[in-house]
Design an enzyme around this catalytic site. Structure first.
Site: not given
Length: 232
Positions: A30, A33
């Site tokens: 991600c 993230c």
């Protein structure tokens, strides 16, 4: 203090043993993230009295599912074991500091009271019978009809306020909160959904089993056409 990897096995003890726990739900693939990670780590170093946990949603899929994480990164904050904040998306440093300040400033006596009230509300019956509703209606109980306008105009319980199910969220300010509210639809399906939604907002709401159809079949009064309280 650095961030701490959390698992399903140690989450419960971590929440029980620490006043404030933040949890970053993330995954290696991600991009947002990875962008949030250094911001989160910097905050962990700045606030050593707070646990900054990280949950790898790939490795801890059951934990992420139990937490109802549907988008990553998601940040959750717990105070005294109670979830007090949850938001998806990578926060900038200033926004993260605002979250931390907000969690620190909570009146936990009030929070615990709200949690207790919500738990008590969830333990109440979800539905009332036609007889119970009839008695409440005769006593002036508030009634919300969550059907569509055409259904409502074809016949509704006297005094029922019409708020279609799809508009319930935007009409919360029109729903009484100081007394029980009785939710009615055609048969009881939509009203049960509405009652559940209202209870998450702290409103004591009951679905009327059998709905308007059962009310009419029992020979009780039905009003046809628009009512003064209807929201067209």
């Amino acid at each position: 203090m650095t961030t701490r990897d959390l698992t399903e096995a140690d989450l419960k003890s971590t929440l029980a043993e620490n006043d404030i726990v933040l949890i970053d739900f993330w995954a290696a693939w991600c991009g947002p993230c990875r962008q949030f990670a250094p911001v989160y780590a910097a905050a962990a170093a700045k606030h050593p009295d707070i646990v900054f946990g990280k949950v790898d949603t790939e490795a801890e899929q059951r934990l992420a599912g139990a937490a109802r994480v549907s988008s990553i990164p998601t940040l959750m904050a717990f105070r005294e074991g109670i979830l007090v904040f949850s938001q998806p998306g990578a926060l900038p440093a200033a926004a993260l500091e605002q979250v931390i300040d907000g969690v620190r400033g909570l009146d936990m006596t009030q929070v615990h009271a709200q949690v207790a009230a919500q738990q008590a509300l969830q333990e109440l019956p979800r539905e009332v019978t036609q007889e119970e509703f009839s008695a409440a209606h005769a006593g002036g109980g508030a009634v919300v009809d969550v059907r569509e306008p055409m259904e409502y105009r074809a016949g509704h319980v006297p005094g029922a306020l019409m708020i279609p199910l799809g508009r319930l969220g935007e009409k919360l300010d029109e729903i009484p909160t100081s007394e029980p509210v009785y939710i009615i639809c055609a048969s009881g399906n939509r009203s049960l959904q509405a009652a559940e939604a209202l209870r998450t907002q702290g409103i004591e709401a009951y679905s009327v089993a059998g709905g308007t159809s059962a009310w009419q079949q029992s020979g009780r009064e039905i009003v046809v056409g628009p009512h003064a309280l209807a929201n067209a």
